[in-house]
Design a protein around this motif. Structure first.
Motif, short mmCIF file in Angstrom:
data_model
loop_
_atom_site.label_atom_id
_atom_site.label_comp_id
_atom_site.label_asym_id
_atom_site.label_seq_id
_atom_site.Cartn_x
_atom_site.Cartn_y
_atom_site.Cartn_z
N SER A 219 78.30 8.48 -29.43
CA SER A 219 78.69 7.50 -30.51
C SER A 219 78.27 6.18 -29.95
N ALA A 220 78.25 5.98 -28.69
CA ALA A 220 77.81 4.86 -28.12
C ALA A 220 76.36 4.58 -28.04
N ALA A 221 75.68 5.47 -27.95
CA ALA A 221 74.34 5.34 -27.86
C ALA A 221 73.72 5.28 -29.33
N ARG A 222 74.32 6.04 -30.46
CA ARG A 222 74.15 5.68 -31.56
C ARG A 222 74.26 4.19 -32.27
N SER A 223 75.60 3.45 -31.80
CA SER A 223 75.96 2.29 -31.74
C SER A 223 74.76 1.08 -31.21
N ILE A 224 74.45 1.66 -30.05
CA ILE A 224 73.47 0.73 -29.25
C ILE A 224 72.13 0.58 -30.18
N GLU A 225 71.72 1.99 -30.40
CA GLU A 225 70.53 2.08 -31.22
C GLU A 225 70.38 1.26 -32.36
N GLU A 226 71.53 1.34 -33.10
CA GLU A 226 71.75 0.64 -34.61
C GLU A 226 71.40 -0.91 -34.21
N VAL A 227 72.28 -1.42 -33.24
CA VAL A 227 72.36 -2.67 -33.08
C VAL A 227 70.71 -3.38 -32.40
N GLU A 228 70.24 -2.46 -31.63
CA GLU A 228 69.22 -2.99 -31.04
C GLU A 228 67.94 -2.77 -32.15
N ARG A 229 68.17 -1.70 -33.05
CA ARG A 229 67.10 -2.00 -34.26
C ARG A 229 67.23 -3.30 -35.16
N LEU A 230 68.39 -3.55 -35.24
CA LEU A 230 68.76 -4.93 -35.97
C LEU A 230 68.33 -6.19 -35.41
N PHE A 231 68.34 -6.01 -33.99
CA PHE A 231 68.01 -7.24 -33.42
C PHE A 231 66.58 -7.26 -32.82
N ASP A 232 65.88 -6.12 -33.15
CA ASP A 232 64.41 -6.18 -32.76
C ASP A 232 63.64 -6.36 -34.29
N THR A 233 64.02 -7.51 -34.97
CA THR A 233 63.18 -8.05 -36.00
C THR A 233 62.62 -9.28 -35.73
N PRO A 234 61.64 -9.84 -36.71
CA PRO A 234 61.26 -11.00 -36.67
C PRO A 234 62.02 -12.24 -37.11
N GLN A 235 63.22 -11.81 -37.57
CA GLN A 235 64.26 -13.25 -38.02
C GLN A 235 64.55 -14.03 -36.74
N ALA A 236 64.91 -15.13 -36.96
CA ALA A 236 65.31 -16.10 -36.36
C ALA A 236 66.55 -15.70 -35.22
N PRO A 237 66.49 -15.89 -34.01
CA PRO A 237 67.55 -15.48 -33.23
C PRO A 237 69.06 -15.43 -33.81
N LEU A 238 69.36 -16.55 -34.33
CA LEU A 238 70.91 -16.94 -35.03
C LEU A 238 70.98 -16.00 -36.26
N ARG A 239 69.98 -15.81 -36.99
CA ARG A 239 69.99 -14.90 -38.08
C ARG A 239 70.49 -13.52 -37.68
N ARG A 240 69.60 -13.11 -36.85
CA ARG A 240 69.76 -11.73 -36.05
C ARG A 240 71.50 -11.55 -35.71
N VAL A 241 72.02 -12.57 -35.24
CA VAL A 241 73.32 -12.52 -34.62
C VAL A 241 74.28 -12.60 -35.77
N ILE A 242 73.89 -13.25 -36.95
CA ILE A 242 74.78 -13.26 -38.25
C ILE A 242 74.53 -11.83 -38.83
N ALA A 243 73.40 -11.38 -38.82
CA ALA A 243 73.17 -9.86 -39.63
C ALA A 243 73.79 -9.01 -38.70
N TYR A 244 74.00 -9.11 -37.39
CA TYR A 244 75.04 -8.20 -36.77
C TYR A 244 76.30 -8.27 -37.17
N LEU A 245 76.87 -9.61 -37.33
CA LEU A 245 78.27 -9.67 -37.88
C LEU A 245 78.42 -9.10 -39.34
N ARG A 246 77.56 -9.13 -40.07
CA ARG A 246 77.55 -8.77 -41.47
C ARG A 246 77.11 -7.33 -41.57
N LEU A 247 76.69 -6.56 -40.44
CA LEU A 247 76.11 -5.02 -40.50
C LEU A 247 77.39 -4.29 -41.28
#
Length: 187
Positions: free
Chosen positions: A58-86
């Motif tokens: 479960s931990a590996a799945r959660s980390i992979e999901e977040v890393e995929r979300l963070f590995d986008t071309p969006q601005a850094p703060l937008r990626r944090v906001i996307a994480y909050l709205r995941l």
């Protein structure tokens, strides 16, 4: 890993998320997985060993999901906001965070460590993004990015608790959107 062991881990992941460690009996795992006691103990020496394998997956799945979300071309703060709205099943809560309320998990270092490590890894990613946002001028430079990253994690996890207590996703949305408003207003 063979099919029976995978089925046991997947079933244990589901049951831990639904019932927690204390509420997940070996019999419940076996019944839902359709696997006998002998097979379960052939693959895992104890309920705790099986739960640890399930937590790690479960931990590996959660980390992979977040890393995929963070590995986008969006601005850094937008990626944090996307994480909050995941998107999540808000009333079900976080499969990792829910286990922190289980006294037997917290008392057992082997069961607690995957939880701690997951939050540390996600927090490190969030902190790095917040530091990037500061460098880009979209987040106030005087803020401590590491502390703010822990705040992001705390709001998200606490928001799940509030939502479950109210049996409504509204408290979750309110808490997350409140933090987003604060983050957006810091530039």
């Amino acid at each position: 890993m063979n099919t029976a062991a995978n089925k046991l881990i997947e079933t244990t992941q589901e049951l831990l998320w639904e019932r927690g460690y204390v509420g997940t009996s070996p019999r419940a795992i076996q019944d839902r997985a359709g696997v006998g006691q002998g097979s379960m103990y052939h693959h895992f020496r104890s309920k705790a060993a099986l739960a640890q394998a399930a937590e790690e997956r479960s931990a590996a799945r959660s980390i992979e999901e977040v890393e995929r979300l963070f590995d986008t071309p969006q601005a850094p703060l937008r990626r944090v906001i996307a994480y909050l709205r995941l998107e999540r099943d808000i009333l079900k809560g976080c499969p990792i965070g829910r286990l922190t309320a289980d006294p037997e998990v917290i008392a057992d270092e082997a069961l607690r460590l995957p939880l701690r490590d997951t939050f540390e890894r996600i927090g490190a990613h969030v902190a790095a993004l917040l530091k990037e946002a500061q460098a880009a001028g979209t987040l106030a430079p005087g803020l401590d990015a590491d502390r703010l990253a822990r705040t992001v994690l705390a709001v998200r996890q606490g928001a799940y608790v509030l939502a479950r207590a109210a049996n409504s996703s509204a408290p979750y949305v309110d808490a997350v959107e409140g933090l987003i408003a604060l983050l957006d207003g810091q530039a």
